[in-house]
Design a protein around this motif. Structure first.
Motif, PDB file in Angstrom:
ATOM      1  N   THR A  40       0.815  -1.214   0.000  1.00 48.05           N
ATOM      2  CA  THR A  40       0.000   0.000   0.000  1.00 48.05           C
ATOM      3  C   THR A  40       0.846   1.261   0.000  1.00 48.05           C
ATOM      4  N   THR A  41       2.024   1.218   0.605  1.00 47.02           N
ATOM      5  CA  THR A  41       2.820   2.434   0.775  1.00 47.02           C
ATOM      6  C   THR A  41       4.080   2.488  -0.090  1.00 47.02           C
TER       7      THR A  41
ATOM      8  N   MET B 166       5.609   5.403  -2.829  1.00 45.48           N
ATOM      9  CA  MET B 166       6.759   6.143  -2.326  1.00 45.48           C
ATOM     10  C   MET B 166       7.946   6.022  -3.273  1.00 45.48           C
TER      11      MET B 166
ATOM     12  N   GLN C 210      -5.503   4.903   0.011  1.00 44.17           N
ATOM     13  CA  GLN C 210      -4.389   4.658   0.928  1.00 44.17           C
ATOM     14  C   GLN C 210      -4.857   4.693   2.377  1.00 44.17           C
TER      15      GLN C 210
ATOM     16  N   LEU D 134      -4.685   1.379   4.711  1.00 46.28           N
ATOM     17  CA  LEU D 134      -3.801   1.458   5.870  1.00 46.28           C
ATOM     18  C   LEU D 134      -4.559   1.195   7.163  1.00 46.28           C
TER      19      LEU D 134
ATOM     20  N   PHE E 159       2.948   9.056   2.545  1.00 47.78           N
ATOM     21  CA  PHE E 159       1.675   8.467   2.136  1.00 47.78           C
ATOM     22  C   PHE E 159       0.554   9.246   2.803  1.00 47.78           C
TER      23      PHE E 159
ATOM     24  N   GLU F 119      -2.276   9.875   5.257  1.00 46.46           N
ATOM     25  CA  GLU F 119      -2.667   9.414   6.577  1.00 46.46           C
ATOM     26  C   GLU F 119      -3.700  10.398   7.108  1.00 46.46           C
TER      27      GLU F 119
ATOM     28  N   SER G   1       6.248   5.931  11.072  1.00 44.54           N
ATOM     29  CA  SER G   1       5.349   5.316  10.089  1.00 44.54           C
ATOM     30  C   SER G   1       6.112   4.351   9.192  1.00 44.54           C
TER      31      SER G   1
ATOM     32  N   THR H  17       5.137   0.419   8.901  1.00 44.40           N
ATOM     33  CA  THR H  17       4.585  -0.002   7.607  1.00 44.40           C
ATOM     34  C   THR H  17       5.587  -0.744   6.732  1.00 44.40           C
TER      35      THR H  17
END
Length: 308
Positions: free
Chosen positions: A74-75, A79, A98, A102, A176, A178, A273, A277
């Motif tokens: 997901t991240t 990135m 996202q 998450l 990401f 959040e 994070s 993650t």
């Protein structure tokens, strides 16, 4: 500052710059993410292939590996693409997805770890009643409940966070999307939403962690009364690996979501994070495989079948 158009993209400021040190760090993060994906997918395949691992404990572990693999996916791809191409924009729909994934995966993992602690409590404290107290129907209900509660929280926060009008500065100081970071850009009063979000965090972090601590407290008391040294060592080995996973995940999540506003720092948030993650999902299969003779036996059997 004026309100922005909800169709405008957000800008992710990212985690790293293009200095030599950060380029090296970016390479390390990619290696960690790849290792995490391979390790978790391998754990799922081992549990699926080896009939000896078709038990509630290992089914829960396979779900943990699935959540971790999805969490990294997901991240990290977004990135990495942003860092390599320099295009750091993300659409509101992409941002919402996202946030949803998450929170679905992070929230689901909170409840799943609580279910795993209950499984260990029954196995250690009530081994003869294990088939009854940890039946397959109960295991499946706990697993589906974990996914459902995480998804409900993710959907609620994603939809609500994106419903606010945003100011002209749409830069998200993160790598990401959040929810806590996104709502800081809103041009409206978000205090009610932030209070609700805090209550959700309490329910999804503190309640499961209390259940986990209670389970392992009872396990510790039972282990200390065991007469067999070998049984005591096996119980300690299994439970210590579970506690290591719990400590890594809950520690990072509580730091991110339950700190007072006055203690918040964008740089600290990004580093922590990245820890929960990217790094923690890599450590989970390592912790379980290195401390678990059944998983190591399944791995040797799998390797032997490929390279006899």
């Amino acid at each position: 500052m004026g309100s922005g158009n909800t169709t405008s993209d957000f800008i992710l400021l990212g985690l790293l710059d293009h200095s030599r040190a950060h380029q090296l760090l970016f390479g390390m993060l990619l290696i960690i993410a790849f290792t995490s994906l391979v390790g978790n997918v391998l754990m799922i395949l081992l549990i699926y292939r080896d009939l000896r691992l078709h038990t509630p404990m290992y089914f829960l572990l396979s779900q943990l590996s699935l959540m971790d693999a999805m969490l990294v996916s997901t991240t990290v791809p977004k990135m990495a693409a942003d860092y390599l191409t320099g295009s750091r924009s993300i659409s509101p729909a992409g941002c919402g997805l996202q946030i949803f994934f998450l929170l679905t995966l992070g929230g689901g993992e909170c409840f799943l770890l609580a279910a795993m602690s209950y499984d260990r409590y029954v196995a250690v404290c009530h081994p003869l009643r294990y088939p009854t107290l940890m039946s397959w129907p109960l295991c499946l209900r706990m697993t589906s409940g974990s996914w459902f509660l995480g998804a409900a929280d993710g959907l609620m926060q994603a939809v609500t966070a994106l419903s606010f009008p945003f100011c002209s500065g749409r830069e998200i100081d993160h790598f990401f999307c959040e929810a806590p970071t996104l709502v800081r850009l809103a041009c409206a009063d978000t205090s009610v939403f932030q209070d609700v979000m805090y209550v959700c965090c309490v329910l999804m972090l503190l309640v499961p962690s209390c259940l986990i601590l209670t389970s392992y407290g009872l396990i510790l008391a039972a282990v200390l009364h065991m007469r067999s040294t070998e049984a005591r060592k096996k119980a300690f080995a299994t439970c210590s690996s579970h506690l290591a996973v719990v400590g890594l995940f809950y520690g990072a999540a509580i730091f991110i979501y339950m700190r007072p506003k006055s203690f918040r720092s964008a740089n600290h948030d990004k580093v922590v994070s990245a820890f929960y993650t990217i790094l923690t999902p890599m450590l989970n299969p390592l912790i379980y495989s290195l401390r678990n003779s059944e998983v190591k036996g399944a791995l040797r059997k799998c390797v032997a079948s490929v390279w006899p």
